[in-house]
Enzyme design. Sequence first.
Site, short mmCIF file in Angstrom:
data_model
loop_
_atom_site.label_atom_id
_atom_site.label_comp_id
_atom_site.label_asym_id
_atom_site.label_seq_id
_atom_site.Cartn_x
_atom_site.Cartn_y
_atom_site.Cartn_z
N CYS A 1 7.56 -53.73 121.56
CA CYS A 1 7.25 -52.58 122.42
C CYS A 1 5.80 -52.61 122.88
CB CYS A 1 7.53 -51.30 121.64
SG CYS A 1 7.16 -49.80 122.54
N TRP A 2 5.58 -52.28 124.16
CA TRP A 2 4.24 -52.30 124.75
C TRP A 2 3.56 -50.93 124.65
CZ3 TRP A 2 3.09 -52.66 130.72
CH2 TRP A 2 1.76 -53.01 130.93
N ASP A 3 4.25 -49.91 124.17
CA ASP A 3 3.71 -48.55 124.09
C ASP A 3 3.40 -48.00 125.49
OD1 ASP A 3 3.79 -49.10 121.42
OD2 ASP A 3 1.67 -48.75 121.02
#
Lengths: 572, 127
Positions: free
Chosen positions: B47-49
Amino acid sequence: MEQNIIETDILIIGGGTAGCLAAVEVRERFPNLRVTIMEKAHIDRSGCLAGGMNAINAYLNPGETPESFVKYVRFDSCGLIREDLVLSMSELFEYCVKKVEKWGLPILCDEKGNYIPRGRWNIKINGESLKPIIAKAAKNAGTKVLNWVVASNYLVVDGRVAGAVGFSVRNGNMFVVKAKATIIATGGAAGVYKPNNAHDAQHKTWYCPYNTGAGYAMGIRAGAEMTSFEMRYIGLRVKDTIAPTGTIALGVGAPQINSKGEKFMATKYAHIGGDGAPTPYRSHGPLQEIKEGRGPVYLDTRHITSQQARDLKSAFLDMYPSMVLYWAANEIDPSKEPVEVQTTEPYIVGGHTQSGYWVDVNRKTTLDGLYAAGDVAGGAPYKFVSGCWAEGVIAAKQAGEYAQKNDFAEIQASLVHEEQDRAFAPLLSFTNKKDGIKAYDMEVRLQKIMEEYAGGAATYYEVNEERLLVARRRLATLPDQFKHIIAEDLHELMKAHEVIDRVYVAQTLVEHMLYRKETRWPGYCTRTDYTERNDEKWLNFVNSRRDPDTGDIEMLTRPYVQIVPGDRYKPR
Amino acid sequence: MPVIIHADKCNGCHGSNNPPCIRMCPGDLLMKDSKTGKILMRDPAECWDCLPCVKVCPQEAIEFRLSYQLGFHTARLIPHIHDTRDFITWELIDTKGGIDKFTIRTKILPIELDEKVEGVAAVDFSI
Ligand SMILES: Cc1cc2nc3c(=O)[nH]c(=O)nc-3n(C[C@H](O)[C@H](O)[C@H](O)COP(=O)(O)OP(=O)(O)OC[C@H]3O[C@@H](n4cnc5c(N)ncnc54)[C@H](O)[C@@H]3O)c2cc1C
Ligand code: SF4
Ligand code: SF4
């Protein structure tokens, strides 16, 4: 697995910043042409813009001109840029920004309705929804959108790019898209080096971790000429979150200080602009402080008011919301303590630096029928959002004209089959053998080689000939290992191609770093065996071309041409 | 940890095959569990946030968390989209429970709960 065969006049690979604007431009200029976007995610929120943006970083604020922009970008890139490319993109900033504003992007204005400048080249926006806004415009223009189709290779017929092949991560169908002209707009490459964070934060990177150099790799495999990979992008970012620092440095004017509170940029780099020194020096400076024992390094924000701190947080919420949660979760108040910074993993990003396809002023690559725009295109740093838009517009115009004049190429079935075998091999290997290497394993292996021998953070990003030769040798084994990669599902198949593509990027990068025997961009690529800049020998572009048959990488130089007169090392 | 999905709040967007959260993830990380009709996160480490999934969920069923290595429990950041779609109010809660709010202009486009995909049948979305 089924094959979907599609014919389109223009194929755009990568429906991001550049890709969406290119689609609209083709449809507006050439309403008779059919346009198809091939996108690995969903164009509503794919690529760099997924989280949003809070500024347009390349814009000519009042008093500035394309020439003054070129002078600044040239200074910022240590005297070497493609001035023709930077001029042509800056002439279109206004056109692109006005267009996107019309589509609904909120741009911050003063009482008189003028955009609010942030420094010489930035304007502030409320760009949380920038990506869906430009995606909608692309769809409204009548573009056919293939979401979740991962491009894997071009279809090359007698040296001409005649479309591309990809696979759907939804159902594993193979998409064969035949096109009269193709625009590549897949962005840059993250994950070539060890990322700043590990474990469940390994993708807490600045650059979009899903942009993995596919466009570069497809070009490298097809024998396109690439430029300036050695100008890696190593940015100064907020510690841990890897959030952009421009929002802070430009937003509230925060100088860099070391652990002794010394404003080292202002003192040691005064001759090249202090805190306004060229971007590579703003990474090089703090690295030297840390190396010499004066870290941590900070942006000094202690002078700002609590209202300014709130404004800062609002700006981050538009682009990088995790920054704001980080401060709350670590009890940090940027108006009371300075913000710690660090440098990023090295990225290959032609929109910040200038690595990518060697293109002419029309953004035509060295492959017939192929145009490049955005972070994937080389020679023009300082593109950011608006420069990528501008390049999308230029490429659209030229690709459209090419498509008017040329018909589809004849594509042999064997060409498609060959790529089908290559693309789906990791799935088959899993079914047949079970045993093998996962994409993640190869990713870590690649990152370890690059980190340790090709100038990763652990060595302060420094390189020398001997280390690079080790990197070259270790990397040379990886392509032979591709056949061992296994993918259990389609998501893993995508991951497999992401790492395969990054290996091609890494090999090219190492050759570039070996070839340029000078240090032009300290911080980005410091050679400990050639520590000085050498304009006599190296004021030119280092380019490469991989022979598609032998795999050998040939290196060459292309001359620098000065168009805008003036001292190349001065910002004005 | 990046994002967590509150199964009690997710209603599967009323049987949608291709709900907004799946569509908005640039990393292809969200998928539908065909048994429960609810959403699963493939791998938090990927996940890249970036938060599009959080902002788009009509049920506020997806919550953003920082990885623990980066920030202490139980700080939270929750975006609330105004009905007019031209503002977001971000609710920021620090580790001691202190609440701060930020209201920011935006331009959120209306979104369908389902969407057909070129060349793909509906069933291909589930695991
Ligand atoms: C966190 C962050 C903040 C930034 N902030 C700003 C800012 O405030 N202002 C500013 O001006 N600039 C900013 N930038 C820079 C700017 O966003 C980028 O330079 C620009 O968006 C790049 O545009 P692009 O079209 O080249 O790439 P992208 O917009 O990333 O588009 C690339 C597209 O290609 C797709 N793709 C990739 N591989 C494949 C494949 N194999 N098959 C099919 N599709 C593929 C991707 O999914 C993506 O949609 C920021 C960048 C980042 C990462
Ligand atoms: S958008 Fe929200 S409610 Fe709809 S499926 Fe996704 S998580 Fe569930
Ligand atoms: S935060 Fe971004 S990367 Fe993570 S699941 Fe949501 S949309 Fe995907």
